[in-house]
Write a protein that holds these residues in place. Structure first.
Motif, PDB file in Angstrom:
ATOM      1  N   MET A  37       0.830  -1.182   0.000  1.00 31.82           N
ATOM      2  CA  MET A  37       0.000   0.000   0.000  1.00 31.82           C
ATOM      3  C   MET A  37       0.878   1.249   0.000  1.00 31.82           C
ATOM      4  SD  MET A  37      -2.994  -1.017   2.665  1.00 31.82           S
ATOM      5  CE  MET A  37      -4.536  -0.844   1.810  1.00 31.82           C
ATOM      6  N   THR A  38       0.351   2.303  -0.585  1.00 29.22           N
ATOM      7  CA  THR A  38       1.079   3.555  -0.701  1.00 29.22           C
ATOM      8  C   THR A  38       0.842   4.442   0.516  1.00 29.22           C
ATOM      9  OG1 THR A  38       0.840   3.460  -3.098  1.00 29.22           O
ATOM     10  CG2 THR A  38       1.389   5.588  -2.147  1.00 29.22           C
ATOM     11  N   VAL A  39       1.905   4.998   1.039  1.00 28.92           N
ATOM     12  CA  VAL A  39       1.802   5.937   2.152  1.00 28.92           C
ATOM     13  C   VAL A  39       1.494   7.316   1.565  1.00 28.92           C
ATOM     14  CG1 VAL A  39       3.042   7.007   4.071  1.00 28.92           C
ATOM     15  CG2 VAL A  39       3.421   4.584   3.538  1.00 28.92           C
ATOM     16  N   GLN A  40       0.512   7.996   2.142  1.00 29.95           N
ATOM     17  CA  GLN A  40       0.109   9.313   1.661  1.00 29.95           C
ATOM     18  C   GLN A  40       1.270  10.299   1.774  1.00 29.95           C
ATOM     19  OE1 GLN A  40      -2.943  10.097   0.232  1.00 29.95           O
ATOM     20  NE2 GLN A  40      -3.138   7.875   0.285  1.00 29.95           N
ATOM     21  N   PRO A  41       1.322  11.279   0.873  1.00 34.80           N
ATOM     22  CA  PRO A  41       2.382  12.285   0.948  1.00 34.80           C
ATOM     23  C   PRO A  41       2.112  13.297   2.050  1.00 34.80           C
ATOM     24  CG  PRO A  41       0.881  12.798  -0.840  1.00 34.80           C
ATOM     25  CD  PRO A  41       0.436  11.475  -0.276  1.00 34.80           C
ATOM     26  N   VAL A  42       3.120  14.109   2.346  1.00 37.24           N
ATOM     27  CA  VAL A  42       3.001  15.209   3.301  1.00 37.24           C
ATOM     28  C   VAL A  42       3.101  16.522   2.523  1.00 37.24           C
ATOM     29  CG1 VAL A  42       3.879  13.919   5.291  1.00 37.24           C
ATOM     30  CG2 VAL A  42       5.482  15.116   3.815  1.00 37.24           C
ATOM     31  N   LEU A  43       2.464  17.562   3.051  1.00 35.87           N
ATOM     32  CA  LEU A  43       2.495  18.888   2.431  1.00 35.87           C
ATOM     33  C   LEU A  43       3.451  19.762   3.221  1.00 35.87           C
ATOM     34  CD1 LEU A  43       1.334  20.915   0.360  1.00 35.87           C
ATOM     35  CD2 LEU A  43      -0.450  21.431   2.046  1.00 35.87           C
ATOM     36  N   ILE A  44       4.545  20.159   2.570  1.00 39.12           N
ATOM     37  CA  ILE A  44       5.543  21.019   3.213  1.00 39.12           C
ATOM     38  C   ILE A  44       5.878  22.147   2.257  1.00 39.12           C
ATOM     39  CG2 ILE A  44       7.865  21.188   4.198  1.00 39.12           C
ATOM     40  CD1 ILE A  44       7.656  18.216   4.923  1.00 39.12           C
ATOM     41  N   ALA A  45       5.719  23.371   2.729  1.00 39.58           N
ATOM     42  CA  ALA A  45       6.042  24.568   1.948  1.00 39.58           C
ATOM     43  C   ALA A  45       5.313  24.567   0.600  1.00 39.58           C
ATOM     44  CB  ALA A  45       7.547  24.712   1.757  1.00 39.58           C
ATOM     45  N   GLY A  46       4.061  24.139   0.622  1.00 40.32           N
ATOM     46  CA  GLY A  46       3.234  24.188  -0.582  1.00 40.32           C
ATOM     47  C   GLY A  46       3.454  23.063  -1.570  1.00 40.32           C
ATOM     48  N   THR A  47       4.247  22.065  -1.201  1.00 33.04           N
ATOM     49  CA  THR A  47       4.544  20.961  -2.112  1.00 33.04           C
ATOM     50  C   THR A  47       4.207  19.632  -1.448  1.00 33.04           C
ATOM     51  OG1 THR A  47       6.339  22.230  -3.116  1.00 33.04           O
ATOM     52  CG2 THR A  47       6.365  19.860  -3.475  1.00 33.04           C
ATOM     53  N   TRP A  48       3.433  18.799  -2.154  1.00 33.64           N
ATOM     54  CA  TRP A  48       3.165  17.444  -1.678  1.00 33.64           C
ATOM     55  C   TRP A  48       4.367  16.585  -2.028  1.00 33.64           C
ATOM     56  CZ3 TRP A  48      -0.668  16.344   1.472  1.00 33.64           C
ATOM     57  CH2 TRP A  48      -1.790  17.167   1.483  1.00 33.64           C
ATOM     58  N   ARG A  49       4.849  15.812  -1.059  1.00 30.89           N
ATOM     59  CA  ARG A  49       6.009  14.959  -1.291  1.00 30.89           C
ATOM     60  C   ARG A  49       5.969  13.753  -0.357  1.00 30.89           C
ATOM     61  NH1 ARG A  49      10.999  18.188   1.510  1.00 30.89           N
ATOM     62  NH2 ARG A  49      10.550  17.449   3.585  1.00 30.89           N
ATOM     63  N   SER A  50       6.759  12.770  -0.677  1.00 29.47           N
ATOM     64  CA  SER A  50       6.876  11.612   0.201  1.00 29.47           C
ATOM     65  C   SER A  50       7.572  12.034   1.473  1.00 29.47           C
ATOM     66  CB  SER A  50       7.689  10.503  -0.472  1.00 29.47           C
ATOM     67  OG  SER A  50       7.029  10.031  -1.607  1.00 29.47           O
ATOM     68  N   SER A  51       7.172  11.445   2.571  1.00 33.60           N
ATOM     69  CA  SER A  51       7.843  11.734   3.837  1.00 33.60           C
ATOM     70  C   SER A  51       9.281  11.250   3.737  1.00 33.60           C
ATOM     71  CB  SER A  51       7.113  11.026   4.980  1.00 33.60           C
ATOM     72  OG  SER A  51       7.714  11.311   6.206  1.00 33.60           O
ATOM     73  N   ASP A  52      10.224  12.106   4.144  1.00 29.95           N
ATOM     74  CA  ASP A  52      11.645  11.765   4.031  1.00 29.95           C
ATOM     75  C   ASP A  52      12.040  10.588   4.912  1.00 29.95           C
ATOM     76  OD1 ASP A  52      12.082  13.759   2.206  1.00 29.95           O
ATOM     77  OD2 ASP A  52      12.846  15.183   3.670  1.00 29.95           O
ATOM     78  N   ALA A  53      11.596  10.623   6.126  1.00 33.05           N
ATOM     79  CA  ALA A  53      12.017   9.583   7.063  1.00 33.05           C
ATOM     80  C   ALA A  53      10.876   9.299   8.028  1.00 33.05           C
ATOM     81  CB  ALA A  53      13.258  10.048   7.823  1.00 33.05           C
ATOM     82  N   PRO A  54       9.840   8.636   7.539  1.00 29.57           N
ATOM     83  CA  PRO A  54       8.726   8.394   8.466  1.00 29.57           C
ATOM     84  C   PRO A  54       9.160   7.533   9.651  1.00 29.57           C
ATOM     85  CG  PRO A  54       8.437   7.124   6.445  1.00 29.57           C
ATOM     86  CD  PRO A  54       9.634   8.004   6.252  1.00 29.57           C
ATOM     87  N   VAL A  55       8.692   7.925  10.812  1.00 33.70           N
ATOM     88  CA  VAL A  55       8.977   7.182  12.039  1.00 33.70           C
ATOM     89  C   VAL A  55       8.132   5.907  12.041  1.00 33.70           C
ATOM     90  CG1 VAL A  55       8.830   7.294  14.557  1.00 33.70           C
ATOM     91  CG2 VAL A  55       9.563   9.292  13.253  1.00 33.70           C
ATOM     92  N   GLY A  56       7.039   5.966  11.357  1.00 30.37           N
ATOM     93  CA  GLY A  56       6.109   4.852  11.254  1.00 30.37           C
ATOM     94  C   GLY A  56       4.932   5.281  10.405  1.00 30.37           C
ATOM     95  N   THR A  57       3.871   4.524  10.446  1.00 28.68           N
ATOM     96  CA  THR A  57       2.666   4.878   9.714  1.00 28.68           C
ATOM     97  C   THR A  57       1.453   4.608  10.591  1.00 28.68           C
ATOM     98  OG1 THR A  57       2.468   2.673   8.741  1.00 28.68           O
ATOM     99  CG2 THR A  57       3.679   4.329   7.449  1.00 28.68           C
ATOM    100  N   PHE A  58       0.316   5.149  10.156  1.00 34.83           N
ATOM    101  CA  PHE A  58      -0.931   4.859  10.853  1.00 34.83           C
ATOM    102  C   PHE A  58      -2.081   4.853   9.860  1.00 34.83           C
ATOM    103  CE2 PHE A  58      -0.702   9.440  10.878  1.00 34.83           C
ATOM    104  CZ  PHE A  58      -2.003   9.870  10.716  1.00 34.83           C
TER     105      PHE A  58
END
Length: 96
Positions: free
Chosen positions: A1-22
């Motif tokens: 399954m795909t982990v949802q991206p994060v929005l940082i500074a107006g840009t959606w991107r993959s989390s650089d270093a996720p601690v985990g998922t939920f």
């Protein structure tokens, strides 16, 4: 399954270093919902806070009329998607 991206500074991107998922769980069915979200690292959280602070500084120079237009447009977009938003809220909370 795909982990949802994060929005940082107006840009959606993959989390650089996720601690985990939920995943949210539908309390009525006890089944997990399909979306998986990252638990961001502290460094990624700090980057997001810095971007938010910079945006707040820039917002000070935006004329009140432009802010009002943005908020009206934002509210219109929420109202246009009210059924979808309510359906998702129902799945996540089990509330009517």
């Amino acid at each position: 399954m795909t982990v949802q991206p994060v929005l940082i500074a107006g840009t959606w991107r993959s989390s650089d270093a996720p601690v985990g998922t939920f995943q949210a769980v539908n309390p009525a069915t006890k089944l997990p919902l399909p979306e998986i979200y990252p638990v961001s690292s502290w460094e990624e959280t700090e980057l997001t806070i810095k971007a938010a602070a910079e945006a707040a500084e820039e917002l000070r120079d935006v004329p009140p009329e432009a802010r009002a237009r943005f908020l009206e447009t934002f509210a219109d977009n929420i109202e246009a998607r009210a059924d979808t938003i309510a359906s998702l809220a129902h799945l996540e909370t089990g509330l009517a």
